[in-house]
Design an enzyme around this catalytic site. Structure first.
Site, PDB file in Angstrom:
ATOM      1  N   ARG A  38     -15.226 -79.885-101.046  1.00  0.00           N
ATOM      2  CA  ARG A  38     -13.931 -80.231-100.461  1.00  0.00           C
ATOM      3  C   ARG A  38     -12.729 -79.750-101.274  1.00  0.00           C
ATOM      4  O   ARG A  38     -11.837 -79.113-100.749  1.00  0.00           O
ATOM      5  CB  ARG A  38     -13.810 -81.760-100.317  1.00  0.00           C
ATOM      6  N   HIS A  84     -18.544 -77.610 -89.420  1.00  0.00           N
ATOM      7  CA  HIS A  84     -17.823 -78.584 -90.249  1.00  0.00           C
ATOM      8  C   HIS A  84     -17.749 -79.938 -89.540  1.00  0.00           C
ATOM      9  O   HIS A  84     -16.740 -80.249 -88.897  1.00  0.00           O
ATOM     10  CB  HIS A  84     -16.413 -78.053 -90.540  1.00  0.00           C
ATOM     11  N   TYR A 128      -1.161 -77.718 -78.268  1.00  0.00           N
ATOM     12  CA  TYR A 128       0.041 -76.965 -77.928  1.00  0.00           C
ATOM     13  C   TYR A 128       0.133 -75.625 -78.665  1.00  0.00           C
ATOM     14  O   TYR A 128       0.780 -74.701 -78.188  1.00  0.00           O
ATOM     15  CB  TYR A 128       1.292 -77.784 -78.258  1.00  0.00           C
TER      16      TYR A 128
END
Length: 769
Positions: A38, A84, A128
């Site tokens: 990570r 993922h 969007y």
């Protein structure tokens, strides 16, 4: 048994472990997972796993630089479903960061729509916005299908994903990275592509290049937002050599001239970590301060800062927009205000100037996390690139060798086309028949059988011969690369230089050493007397030589000390725990009132109240010690600090008391030390250790068990005086150097019993009698 319960082994079993051991191993596994999976970037391609998976998924979706962008939600869905299995927002945030040109020096994702702003505005929802890869991302993805990296199964084994990407340049240095893992963190700034590439080429040509030579090629970071680095070149070089440290950066600005001699300051570039919104909030906080929690009114510092800002600054506007990414306009109160002073005030009071942390922590080519110098990062990446190119060359060599084998089979067909066709027509097993009749391999026979009849009939020997010759030449050149390390190195240099021509650009961040902006309040240098009350209230009175009996105090309070100093002096307060604090005399209230408590000026721990206050020039030396006999010499300037919470300076053991600091004069040669049990030792001042950074010091006098150091005095040729009581009458004895010679010894000695017929002896200088 419930599946959620732990199945502990019976006592004495060889497989049983303690809870502490299990917790330690479990936490270690978790820490390694966070570090590798990570938080930390990989040195090879500069990506964290989520970023690598986003790039790989977009490449697999065909979202290249020339493709039509697709909704970000499609990309995130593909990343989560295949590679993922984490939160969609986390994956989207990572993709947004890769598209922000004010965060990454060389963005990897081309975002369409609202992808946030440098003022901290969030990106629009993923439904969007649209995205595709940038041309720069090809540096990471172009060689992916040429056997350059290993692939591993994804989380459910249904897909394959690359362990790393075959980066053609050290992307980690170019784009930087930041992250916090378990027990370690990383903060890597961005750099200029041309400079980093030139450093790589120079190291390939001369692996023994010194750190200084590398620093001359890479003089410092190159931030996405520009700005200016003001740290000295030696300081930046030291950070790169250690792989850790901080540098100072500031904004860049211009002065715009206006009508009738007016002018305004316009900030056009900000240092990393700063934003226009943040600057505006800081100015609002200083011009309209709020009373701090637990306080009844504004502090003296807040009032002074407010007055200073309002006297200089008339208005501030944020005119940033499409025309200019950053445009902060500051209008002065008057055109007569000094421009340099105006800039210095803004730099000192806002984030227009700040420290930038550097911590080159990453995962190396062996999968180990750690901190590395700039040189180590470059050398490790070059080794990775060499290994990648070797794998690519072997892959291409295998492909070329296979093609040559196929062409050699086709040449057999060309020379015997009629017989080949007849053999295929008449044989029940045409592949075996072709292999036996024309001495072909299975690969060649399969290639012939997969060809259409008209291709067999129209095979052109000239074209086959031409391609075969080209492939043989290519095979020879590829084999040479594998056999000759120097040839491979030359190819590495050519490819790096080619990428520089394609993607290189000019440096954005100016590197020019400058002094850090410090806000200096102009104070008239004059003699003042600082009045210190027993309860810790401070005030200043002009002049020296005041009658202390005339000072008034609150009921229950009284005089503790009167320090004659200058208005430009900084007082040093020392807590019972050895922590030191600085209070400027110029900030003290006047003697008209009762003053202010010192606790309102500095942040003092209630468990360690102020014990001593000093007021002297910066070069005044003091002997500092605790009652356990340990001490050292330091100057008033050594004890100064800008931190309101102070700094730890004298190490005081628990249960021990800090003695009042002993001021040393230039003509002092010796120090007399007297213990509670009457042991007396005279030590040469030259034997005392000087610790400019503080500490515990060394043993001044060796004490018996239960004894403590209680008194000391510094003296010179005039000797010292001892006052006490003799036959119930006050008496003072002046001891000259001859009398004191009997007590003179080395530091850390035990001393001798003070043989004076005085009760309750007090050491002091002769003139203080």
């Amino acid at each position: 048994m419930d599946s959620n319960q732990l199945d502990f082994e019976p006592a004495g079993s060889d497989d049983s472990i303690t809870l502490a051991t299990y917790a330690e191993q479990a936490y270690l596994d978790y820490a390694v997972s966070v570090v590798r999976g990570r938080a930390l970037p990989d040195l090879t391609d500069g990506q964290k796993p989520v970023q690598r998976r986003i790039l790989y998924a977009m490449d697999a979706m065909g979202l290249g630089p020339t493709a039509k962008p697709v909704k970000s939600a499609r990309v995130v869905g593909d990343v989560l479903g295949k590679y993922h299995p984490h939160g969609d927002q986390a994956a989207y945030d990572a993709m947004v960061r890769m598209a922000q040109d004010f965060v990454l020096r060389y963005p990897l994702v081309d975002g369409q729509g609202n992808f946030g702003s440098r003022d901290g505005d969030n990106a629009a929802a993923m439904r969007y916005t649209e995205a595709r890869l940038t041309p720069f991302s090809r540096l990471l993805l172009d060689e992916l299908d040429e056997g350059t990296v290993d692939f591993i199964p994804n989380y459910d084994g249904s897909q394959k994903e690359p362990v790393t990407l075959p980066a053609r340049l050290p992307i980690m240095l170019l784009n930087g990275a930041s992250g916090i893992a378990v027990g370690m963190a990383t903060e890597i700034p961005s750099h200029n592509l041309r400079e980093v590439a030139q450093a790589c080429v120079s190291l390939l040509r001369n692996p023994n290049l010194s750190d200084q030579e590398i620093h001359e090629i890479v003089p410092g970071p190159d931030f996405a937002g520009g700005g200016q680095i003001i740290s000295a070149a030696d300081d930046i070089a030291a950070v790169y050599a250690q792989g850790r440290g901080s540098i100072k950066a500031r904004a860049r600005w211009v002065f715009e001239e206006m009508a009738r001699g007016q002018w305004q300051l316009v900030v056009t570039e900000l240092p990393p970590g700063s934003s226009s919104q943040q600057i505006l909030e800081e100015i609002e906080e200083r011009t309209n301060p709020k009373v701090k929690a637990g306080k009844k009114s504004l502090s003296t510092e807040q009032q002074q800062t407010k007055a200073l800002m309002l006297n200089m600054l008339d208005a501030v506007r944020d005119e940033s927009g499409k025309q200019a990414a950053v445009r902060l306009v500051f209008e002065p109160k008057s055109r007569a205000i000094d421009r340099d002073e105006f800039v210095t005030t803004l730099l000192a009071q806002t984030s227009l100037e700040r420290n930038v942390s550097i911590n080159l922590v990453c995962i190396d080519t062996d999968g180990r996390p750690g901190q590395r110098s700039l040189r180590q990062v470059l050398l490790n990446w070059l080794e990775f690139r060499r290994h990648t190119m070797e794998r690519r060359t072997r892959y291409r060599l295998d492909k070329v060798t296979d093609r040559i084998h196929v062409l050699q089979g086709r040449m057999v067909v060309y020379l015997n086309v009629d017989e080949v066709i007849q053999t295929i027509r008449e044989s029940d097993e045409p592949r075996a028949a072709l292999m036996e009749r024309f001495d072909l391999s299975e690969r060649q026979a399969d290639d012939i059988l997969e060809m259409r009849l008209r291709q067999l009939a129209r095979l052109e020997g000239f074209k086959i011969e031409k391609e075969l010759k080209e492939r043989l030449d290519e095979q020879e050149s590829l084999q040479k690369l594998l056999d000759d390390p120097k040839a491979l190195k030359r190819l590495m240099i050519r490819e790096i230089e080619a990428d520089v021509k394609t993607y290189g650009d000019d440096r954005r961040t100016l590197i020019e050493a400058a002094e850090r902006a410090v806000l200096e309040t102009k104070v008239v240098d004059e003699p003042v007397t600082v009045i210190v009350s027993r309860k810790g209230w401070l005030r200043s009175r002009q002049g020296h030589g005041h009658d202390a009996s005339q000072f008034s105090f609150k009921t229950g309070d009284g005089l503790r000390d009167a320090l004659e100093c200058r208005s430009t002096t900084d007082l040093v307060a020392i807590g019972t725990d050895g922590r030191v604090y600085t209070v400027p005399v110029s900030s003290l209230p006047s003697a008209r009132g009762d003053g202010q408590p010192i606790t309102s000026m500095i942040e003092v721990s209630p468990s360690a109240p102020i014990e001593h206050i000093l007021g002297a020039p910066l070069d005044q030396n003091y002997l500092l010690a605790a009652c356990d006999g340990y001490g050292f010499v330091a100057s008033q300037g050594d004890m100064n600090t800008r931190q309101k919470a102070g700094k730890q300076f004298v190490t005081v053991e628990e249960g021990k008391k800090l003695l009042k600091p002993l001021a040393l004069r230039p003509d002092d040669q010796y120090v007399g030390l007297l213990s509670e049990q009457g042991r007396f030792l005279v030590v040469d001042i030259k034997e005392l250790k000087v610790l400019s950074k503080g500490g515990r010091g060394t043993v001044l006098i060796k004490l018996n068990e239960g004894d403590t150091l209680s008194q000391w005095v510094a003296f010179g040729e005039a000797g010292l005086a001892v006052s006490g009581v003799n036959r119930k009458r006050p008496s003072t004895i002046v001891m000259d150097l001859d009398m004191l010679a009997n007590y003179l010894g080395k530091r850390a000695g035990k001393g001798k019993a003070l043989s004076l017929k005085l009760n309750d002896p007090v050491l002091h200088r002769p003139e203080e009698s």
